[in-house]
Scaffold this active site. Sequence first.
Site, mmCIF file in Angstrom:
data_model
loop_
_atom_site.group_PDB
_atom_site.id
_atom_site.type_symbol
_atom_site.label_atom_id
_atom_site.label_comp_id
_atom_site.label_asym_id
_atom_site.label_seq_id
_atom_site.Cartn_x
_atom_site.Cartn_y
_atom_site.Cartn_z
ATOM 1 N N ARG A 159 -2.415 -3.024 -18.818
ATOM 2 C CA ARG A 159 -3.820 -1.783 -18.616
ATOM 3 C C ARG A 159 -3.217 -1.194 -17.456
ATOM 4 O O ARG A 159 -3.662 -1.570 -16.129
ATOM 5 C CB ARG A 159 -4.519 -2.868 -18.129
ATOM 6 C CG ARG A 159 -4.742 -3.866 -19.118
ATOM 7 C CD ARG A 159 -5.824 -4.840 -19.359
ATOM 8 N NE ARG A 159 -6.699 -3.934 -20.090
ATOM 9 C CZ ARG A 159 -7.572 -3.601 -20.881
ATOM 10 N NH1 ARG A 159 -6.294 -4.638 -21.371
ATOM 11 N NH2 ARG A 159 -7.884 -3.278 -21.201
ATOM 12 N N GLU B 233 -0.334 4.912 -0.139
ATOM 13 C CA GLU B 233 -1.713 6.237 -0.502
ATOM 14 C C GLU B 233 -0.545 7.408 -0.637
ATOM 15 O O GLU B 233 0.602 7.269 0.746
ATOM 16 C CB GLU B 233 -2.788 6.206 -0.055
ATOM 17 C CG GLU B 233 -3.690 5.318 -0.763
ATOM 18 C CD GLU B 233 -3.767 4.908 0.638
ATOM 19 O OE1 GLU B 233 -3.157 3.577 1.966
ATOM 20 O OE2 GLU B 233 -5.283 4.286 1.228
ATOM 21 N N LYS C 267 -2.545 0.847 -25.035
ATOM 22 C CA LYS C 267 -3.279 0.528 -26.729
ATOM 23 C C LYS C 267 -1.829 0.447 -27.953
ATOM 24 O O LYS C 267 -0.725 -0.311 -27.512
ATOM 25 C CB LYS C 267 -4.006 1.735 -27.077
ATOM 26 C CG LYS C 267 -5.368 1.613 -25.784
ATOM 27 C CD LYS C 267 -6.508 2.181 -26.389
ATOM 28 C CE LYS C 267 -7.743 2.379 -25.314
ATOM 29 N NZ LYS C 267 -7.670 2.634 -24.167
ATOM 30 N N TYR D 151 1.192 -1.453 0.161
ATOM 31 C CA TYR D 151 0.167 0.405 -0.217
ATOM 32 C C TYR D 151 1.066 1.174 -0.077
ATOM 33 O O TYR D 151 1.767 1.536 1.123
ATOM 34 C CB TYR D 151 -0.808 0.019 1.397
ATOM 35 C CG TYR D 151 -2.201 -0.110 0.892
ATOM 36 C CD1 TYR D 151 -2.759 0.138 -0.086
ATOM 37 C CD2 TYR D 151 -3.209 -1.313 1.706
ATOM 38 C CE1 TYR D 151 -4.203 0.609 -0.684
ATOM 39 C CE2 TYR D 151 -4.542 -1.206 0.975
ATOM 40 C CZ TYR D 151 -4.959 -0.039 0.253
ATOM 41 O OH TYR D 151 -6.201 -0.467 0.075
ATOM 42 N N THR E 298 -3.958 6.044 -22.042
ATOM 43 C CA THR E 298 -4.063 4.800 -21.512
ATOM 44 C C THR E 298 -2.561 3.883 -21.463
ATOM 45 O O THR E 298 -1.651 5.028 -22.170
ATOM 46 C CB THR E 298 -4.994 4.089 -21.387
ATOM 47 O OG1 THR E 298 -4.770 4.113 -23.122
ATOM 48 C CG2 THR E 298 -6.170 3.746 -21.688
ATOM 49 N N ASP F 151 -6.729 13.567 -24.774
ATOM 50 C CA ASP F 151 -6.648 11.888 -24.655
ATOM 51 C C ASP F 151 -6.359 10.984 -25.776
ATOM 52 O O ASP F 151 -6.580 11.189 -26.114
ATOM 53 C CB ASP F 151 -8.215 11.293 -24.145
ATOM 54 C CG ASP F 151 -8.201 10.340 -23.822
ATOM 55 O OD1 ASP F 151 -7.199 9.359 -23.627
ATOM 56 O OD2 ASP F 151 -9.389 10.241 -23.149
#
Length: 466
Positions: free
Chosen positions: A254, A66, A248, A64, A245, A219
């Site tokens: 991903r 954060e 692609k 973790y 992203t 984008d």
Amino acid sequence: MSVAVPTDFNKVLYQSLAEADPEVQQIIENETYRQFSGLELIASENLTSLATMEANGSILTNKYSEGLPGARYYGGNEYIDQLEVLCQQRALKAFNLDPKVWGVNVQPYSGSTANFATFTALLQPQDRIMGLGLPSGGHLTHGYYTAKKKISASSIYFQSFPYNVDPATGYINYDELKKNADLFKPRMVICGGSAYPRDWDYAKLAEIAKTQSAYLMADIAHISGLVAAQVQNNPFEYCDIVTTTTHKTLRGPRAGMIFFRKDRDAEIEGRVNAAVFPACQGGPHNNTIAGIAVALKQAAEPAFKEYAVQVIKNSQAIAKVLSGKGYKLQTDGSENHLILWDLRPLGLTGSKVENICDLAHITLNKNAVSGDTSALVPGGVRIGTGALTSRSMTESDMEKVAEFLDRVVQISLDIQKTSGKKLVDFMNAARQSDAVKQLNKDVEAFATSFPLPGVPDTSVIKKPAH
Ligand code: DSN
């Protein structure tokens, strides 16, 4: 010092996937065969590298973290900090960006969350946005809604007014966008799409945004690998914020990223970072960030530029064969990784062609084409060359792929002649069709003669028993 033997209840933690869960292992093997033996033409997909998959499947999934490097909410992040900083540096390098001018957040879980975090950072609820309409090749998250429903959160929380492509040419109608922007007065203009086969005029978009004192966001999810390789126009020259992203044409795992331009707005960095966490997300997926870092290192290599050049050559090679056969392509061709094939002149729908392709082990998707009257019955299909280029296919192979696509359409027309137009009757006939079965065999023989990224020895790939 000797290491204690695991307790009985922990023995499962040391089993391989095949031992611990043969059911999941079998599904992965089946999917591996599907990827190997088929032709992957979904324009938003790619086949990532072995190294990326190793990083993505690593022990980093346990942690973790954060917050941001050097400012975490939990301890034990000294190596995670190194990883995230390395990923940020590589992201800027891959896109040729000066770290004094641009910053990046590499934590978004996906493109959709990257976009929503961007809106959260820069807009107030109910602010006005203008993105390319979904039926014109835009993306859902750029404000899509229908007459009956606000579909995307970007249309629920913001006022959205789409711009469109010119139905006659298929190209973006910048004049209409300008006219409507003068009336609508957006706070943000969004460029980028999911099914637009042409490059973007960022200078024109920046001029329109500037007149409205609006942010310009790009984008670049679909084309980010091509932008990194400098074979498309450069959105970073003109935009305030760029999202993407990573899976692609960039060919990573991903996930998503947000690039923000720091030199015009002293607050943007803090706003974007706070929007990603804690506003929209929880802990970053560190294993994925490791995968992104690996993919970005690869994307900065000269070989990646060769890949990107070939992606475009390949889509143009398919377009050339299809156009040569008299088929109608939106904008009459392509200058990126995708082709939008308008099937309406043939009397076929995108669904029928997608379904026949599926039976023949060719994967693509039905897609709206400009002028479609029903979003439920898209009149075209979208074809992309990112994945096949990763399988080392070149123009002469694309000619064969285009021949397969031509066969799909001719078979569809033959079936429709006897089955009628209803999809259920059409599919019942398609499942019995010898021509479809033969096409499937031919596709499989062709596809299995190419390597599959991530699997150094394809002889280990087994055909599923059923
Ligand atoms: N699903 C992706 C695409 O196909 O374009 C984007 O969300």
